[in-house]
Scaffold this active site. Sequence first.
Site, PDB file in Angstrom:
ATOM      1  N   ILE A   4       0.974  -1.584   0.171  1.00 41.67           N
ATOM      2  CA  ILE A   4       0.309  -0.382  -0.320  1.00 41.67           C
ATOM      3  C   ILE A   4       0.885   1.674   0.228  1.00 41.67           C
ATOM      4  O   ILE A   4       0.123   2.970   0.168  1.00 41.67           O
ATOM      5  CB  ILE A   4      -0.896  -0.242   1.062  1.00 41.67           C
ATOM      6  CG1 ILE A   4      -0.441  -0.180   2.878  1.00 41.67           C
ATOM      7  CG2 ILE A   4      -1.957  -0.870   1.103  1.00 41.67           C
ATOM      8  CD1 ILE A   4      -1.968   0.662   3.801  1.00 41.67           C
ATOM      9  N   ASP A   5       2.039   1.159  -0.385  1.00 35.90           N
ATOM     10  CA  ASP A   5       2.994   2.036  -0.216  1.00 35.90           C
ATOM     11  C   ASP A   5       3.674   2.938  -0.833  1.00 35.90           C
ATOM     12  O   ASP A   5       3.411   4.083  -1.408  1.00 35.90           O
ATOM     13  CB  ASP A   5       4.208   2.045   1.194  1.00 35.90           C
ATOM     14  CG  ASP A   5       3.802   1.818   2.515  1.00 35.90           C
ATOM     15  OD1 ASP A   5       3.264   1.888   3.302  1.00 35.90           O
ATOM     16  OD2 ASP A   5       4.774   1.279   3.178  1.00 35.90           O
ATOM     17  N   ARG A  60      -5.827  17.522  18.596  1.00 30.55           N
ATOM     18  CA  ARG A  60      -6.278  16.319  18.147  1.00 30.55           C
ATOM     19  C   ARG A  60      -5.004  14.838  17.369  1.00 30.55           C
ATOM     20  O   ARG A  60      -4.987  15.528  16.488  1.00 30.55           O
ATOM     21  CB  ARG A  60      -7.688  15.466  18.395  1.00 30.55           C
ATOM     22  CG  ARG A  60      -8.434  16.356  19.305  1.00 30.55           C
ATOM     23  CD  ARG A  60      -8.794  15.972  21.075  1.00 30.55           C
ATOM     24  NE  ARG A  60      -9.636  16.153  21.431  1.00 30.55           N
ATOM     25  CZ  ARG A  60      -9.125  17.553  21.923  1.00 30.55           C
ATOM     26  NH1 ARG A  60      -8.171  18.542  22.094  1.00 30.55           N
ATOM     27  NH2 ARG A  60     -10.697  18.299  22.858  1.00 30.55           N
ATOM     28  N   ARG A 100     -11.399  22.891  14.993  1.00 29.07           N
ATOM     29  CA  ARG A 100      -9.918  21.943  16.310  1.00 29.07           C
ATOM     30  C   ARG A 100      -9.396  21.440  14.700  1.00 29.07           C
ATOM     31  O   ARG A 100      -9.218  21.559  14.077  1.00 29.07           O
ATOM     32  CB  ARG A 100     -10.912  20.570  16.985  1.00 29.07           C
ATOM     33  CG  ARG A 100     -10.957  21.196  18.430  1.00 29.07           C
ATOM     34  CD  ARG A 100     -10.900  19.540  18.975  1.00 29.07           C
ATOM     35  NE  ARG A 100     -11.351  19.754  20.762  1.00 29.07           N
ATOM     36  CZ  ARG A 100     -12.459  18.802  20.776  1.00 29.07           C
ATOM     37  NH1 ARG A 100     -12.495  17.889  19.905  1.00 29.07           N
ATOM     38  NH2 ARG A 100     -12.890  19.353  21.962  1.00 29.07           N
ATOM     39  N   MET A 144       0.009   5.461   6.912  1.00 23.43           N
ATOM     40  CA  MET A 144       1.074   4.540   6.493  1.00 23.43           C
ATOM     41  C   MET A 144       2.386   5.074   5.688  1.00 23.43           C
ATOM     42  O   MET A 144       2.175   5.770   5.298  1.00 23.43           O
ATOM     43  CB  MET A 144       0.661   3.882   6.921  1.00 23.43           C
ATOM     44  CG  MET A 144       0.152   2.662   7.849  1.00 23.43           C
ATOM     45  SD  MET A 144      -0.550   0.804   6.962  1.00 23.43           S
ATOM     46  CE  MET A 144      -0.338  -0.157   9.023  1.00 23.43           C
ATOM     47  N   GLN A 159      -5.997   1.277   7.657  1.00 26.53           N
ATOM     48  CA  GLN A 159      -5.939   1.537   5.801  1.00 26.53           C
ATOM     49  C   GLN A 159      -5.853   0.521   5.118  1.00 26.53           C
ATOM     50  O   GLN A 159      -5.772  -0.023   3.814  1.00 26.53           O
ATOM     51  CB  GLN A 159      -4.325   2.365   5.621  1.00 26.53           C
ATOM     52  CG  GLN A 159      -5.080   4.155   6.323  1.00 26.53           C
ATOM     53  CD  GLN A 159      -3.436   4.631   6.562  1.00 26.53           C
ATOM     54  OE1 GLN A 159      -2.819   5.276   6.042  1.00 26.53           O
ATOM     55  NE2 GLN A 159      -3.288   4.668   7.849  1.00 26.53           N
TER      56      GLN A 159
END
Lengths: 308, 308, 308, 308
Positions: D112-113, D232, D148, D155, D240
């Site tokens: 997935i990278d 946060r 916020r 990843m 993922q």
Amino acid sequence: MNAAIRAVVRQADALGHETWGIRHGYQGLLDKDWAPMPTRACANILQRGGTVLHTARCPEFLLPNRRAEAAENLRAEGIQGLVVIGGDGSFRAAEALQREHGVPCAGIPGTIDNDLPGTERTLGFDTALNTAVEAIDRIRDTASSHGRLFLVEVMGRSSGMLAVHTALACGAEAVLYPESPDDSYETLVARLYANWLRGKRSSIVVVAEGDGLGSAVAVGDRLRRDHGLDLRVVVLGHIQRGGSPSALDRIWGSRWGAEAVRRLDAGESGFYLGEVAGALALLPLAQVLDPHPSPPGDLSELVGILSR
Amino acid sequence: MNAAIRAVVRQADALGHETWGIRHGYQGLLDKDWAPMPTRACANILQRGGTVLHTARCPEFLLPNRRAEAAENLRAEGIQGLVVIGGDGSFRAAEALQREHGVPCAGIPGTIDNDLPGTERTLGFDTALNTAVEAIDRIRDTASSHGRLFLVEVMGRSSGMLAVHTALACGAEAVLYPESPDDSYETLVARLYANWLRGKRSSIVVVAEGDGLGSAVAVGDRLRRDHGLDLRVVVLGHIQRGGSPSALDRIWGSRWGAEAVRRLDAGESGFYLGEVAGALALLPLAQVLDPHPSPPGDLSELVGILSR
Amino acid sequence: MNAAIRAVVRQADALGHETWGIRHGYQGLLDKDWAPMPTRACANILQRGGTVLHTARCPEFLLPNRRAEAAENLRAEGIQGLVVIGGDGSFRAAEALQREHGVPCAGIPGTIDNDLPGTERTLGFDTALNTAVEAIDRIRDTASSHGRLFLVEVMGRSSGMLAVHTALACGAEAVLYPESPDDSYETLVARLYANWLRGKRSSIVVVAEGDGLGSAVAVGDRLRRDHGLDLRVVVLGHIQRGGSPSALDRIWGSRWGAEAVRRLDAGESGFYLGEVAGALALLPLAQVLDPHPSPPGDLSELVGILSR
Amino acid sequence: MNAAIRAVVRQADALGHETWGIRHGYQGLLDKDWAPMPTRACANILQRGGTVLHTARCPEFLLPNRRAEAAENLRAEGIQGLVVIGGDGSFRAAEALQREHGVPCAGIPGTIDNDLPGTERTLGFDTALNTAVEAIDRIRDTASSHGRLFLVEVMGRSSGMLAVHTALACGAEAVLYPESPDDSYETLVARLYANWLRGKRSSIVVVAEGDGLGSAVAVGDRLRRDHGLDLRVVVLGHIQRGGSPSALDRIWGSRWGAEAVRRLDAGESGFYLGEVAGALALLPLAQVLDPHPSPPGDLSELVGILSR
């Protein structure tokens, strides 16, 4: 339905029983199309749509002698109880099987129409509802961008349950369904004109498959003919079936599947499970002969108020 | 929450009232951060997550003199009733505002934790539940492919409602939550070993944010230290908030929003709305001080039975 | 399209230009239905389907004198360049506007059909593709459970792009589309029989809206008549439009929107943007008159090989 | 990956070859954990996340004598070619297996990278990208409603590919990733202040797992300490991975799987497949030793321009 199948198998295993899966519904019962279903066979099925046991119509099962064969098949194999997942047709057959041949039967409501007597919920309804709402959210994007009128047909042969809930959840401008009053076409036209005068350029009307005015296509033709409206018709059809089940459907499928086995194990039978006043409840199988429930009138009224 | 806002505005319009939207919660009430909200301002908000009115914490509102100011602001502007969408903090403030200053208040339960006394449902719970379940379905793919143990933390500061329902719906092997008995860690370890012996190589444990054993990270550290387990921790966190609301949340938001306005219009106040025994119900605002409900024990027991 | 609108506005702002949004396409250009669009107006539109500027057909724009009016409107308001998001009709109009009246125009390909000459991608295609695939995944659940044949019609008036990519991605058993060879009906029948003999009980056939054999309904009727097949037809229709755009569509919308403004700012015009050999590319507006691209033959062949 | 497995099996079947599935990667090759895989075994796997063949790390495979065993196992069983789906570690092992022992190998990029040399795409990237974007869309709802700052970690151990594409697609205010220049922390702070001054109250910063500044948690701590920011942190983590693959991933998995078999059948080996300039391409296995590609600088620059 897979949530219920998994729950039946694993609760039975926990109580020391073996479960057999019958493929293709009652047809499989006649054909002995069945096999033991170990708990491992239920791994990773909870999140899948459809049913791992497949399904089929079986008109033959309406014949008493065929039901007798089915009962004999079950007895010969030593099967002590039957869990039936389905709608009113399936439940009537189970009721006959138990009444005529003493086969202990338990029913789990499985129909996306949510039209079974006595229960506030059936498996698949919440999933189908969310699927229909997501589809109409997409259509809304086009309706808004193009300033267009859409008629969207949802499932529900003789029940407006899915149509009314869908209409409310997607903010439809109107809803047509079998149980609504006769003047619904005139009401619809009046509301569309009122919206137009108020400056609302795009409208979505949800039509139940079995609406008395005919399908969405028929209503669309009539609106085009009578009022020259430029509109589009979308039939959601089988898209509403299938798909990974919603959390609620999985939870109720699990609860009902486990309860059906516990009750059969305790010697009870001739019932189907349901949700009554928000809680899990048992209903006698014969209650499936009652008239089917109508969608709450206040919900369809709310559709009109909230789309102003 | 947008479903409820839309319903309030449009039902009020249908009854001949004007609605003002107050931005940023009670802070906006102090700052007069408000404006008229016509029905057109609610177009296409039903399908959106979050709230178009924004929200904010307002610790000042705990001070009696600030509440007096707020009441004065409302009076000066001629606002005759207040609909508050929120959790127990918001409802306590509303209760005080009505008791101390006679401001007619109506509450609509809006918290994903589903931990308000008296009601079986709060807005956002069904959406958060489905979101958590979808996320864990994805994690399940990895857990199965790699044969791994995952601890997944879901929201719910002091309530296990979301954790238990999520665990049941995603077929988790175990669930840890604040209201569960003290021996839950030992039970967890025993169950994981039992699954391992049964040949189950992947497991998912759902942990409620506010579990007594600490967060998922803490439980994970302890399992690694005590038993040398190779595991992964996932904190779902704010992913559970937001997102297009589920059909059920939209329907209840619409029903409650409309009902709140109708009741205020009829002269009633000092209540919040809820679902009781599956039906829409009114509860006195003061009931928010009752202890919060615990997740049904039979559901968490079912998690164990069904993951065998 | 909102990704491209946002990128145009914000890149222009970064370069010191003001952007005006024209509502309802060319009709809005004639009606001066436009307004300044500050960068704040583009907050939170990236994730929304449809277009915040709305759209409309404008047959009048085919008349030279109407285009002259439009050019005069732009000049009078001091607008120095026009970014057009649309398909070949919109680009032809832009080409004429620039050729006849010297209005600097830039085109961004926006059509779910992916049938523009010269570019491998258009905005909306990847989103529509994923939407169609998700819908057919649901239908597959039913097809498998019931052992049924489904014909599913996807959009694409004169192009099979969407149909072929959808068929490959959903594992369809066959695909019918306008550019396919004449014998496609016989090929389809042969393949369905071969699958049946191989024991495959459920099949899904993807049909492009503009297929030479007629719509999915027509093909379905013919299959029923000629071979007595029990089948279901689903028309995906407007469900494929709208919906939150896919990541790729957002990325290309952002890249093209920004590039269009940079090029106009650098004095270039009379072009449309595209993807050529995987990279962002400029194409002359006149190229839109070229024949539209056909779906790659090896992909449709692969559909057959992989569904065996 | 299931799309590629299905394509390998069915294309091999079409060419008259039998396919064996090896479970748990190279570990399975050592353990002879394999079995014949008929075309029917690939029914309904196209739409599922994860891999039906499971996967595992196998550090032993770095030892030459273990690779010799693996080659011997393959020879003994009469297996004539190996299709490896994985990332650079898997490809290095395949390269050694072919170089040292003459096992004909073909690689399909599965990570997935999207960080493999030579190819513009790897399987899983488009799915992970869409999953991350959907998750951040939900977070955006909260960020907007509450005004916020969120740091969201995606990843990508040593690659910013996923981070930069995600940031652009979700309209993030900034992105931090390993290959970005050293001053990225100062740039980030400057941008957050600029946004604040411009009235932007909510911000989302995407952080690549392997960013030089440390994880999102570390960056968050530093921002809190240095500037007292209320923020946060969300770590998307294993959410993922998994999930039903996107249309593009299914299409490329299908194309690569079929092509790998065709090439092996034609006597070619020692290659991996990829996408080069938008088209399917063959790359020599040894190319996997090249440095991994960096995310395009213009995309990360665009993130800043478009979030103004």
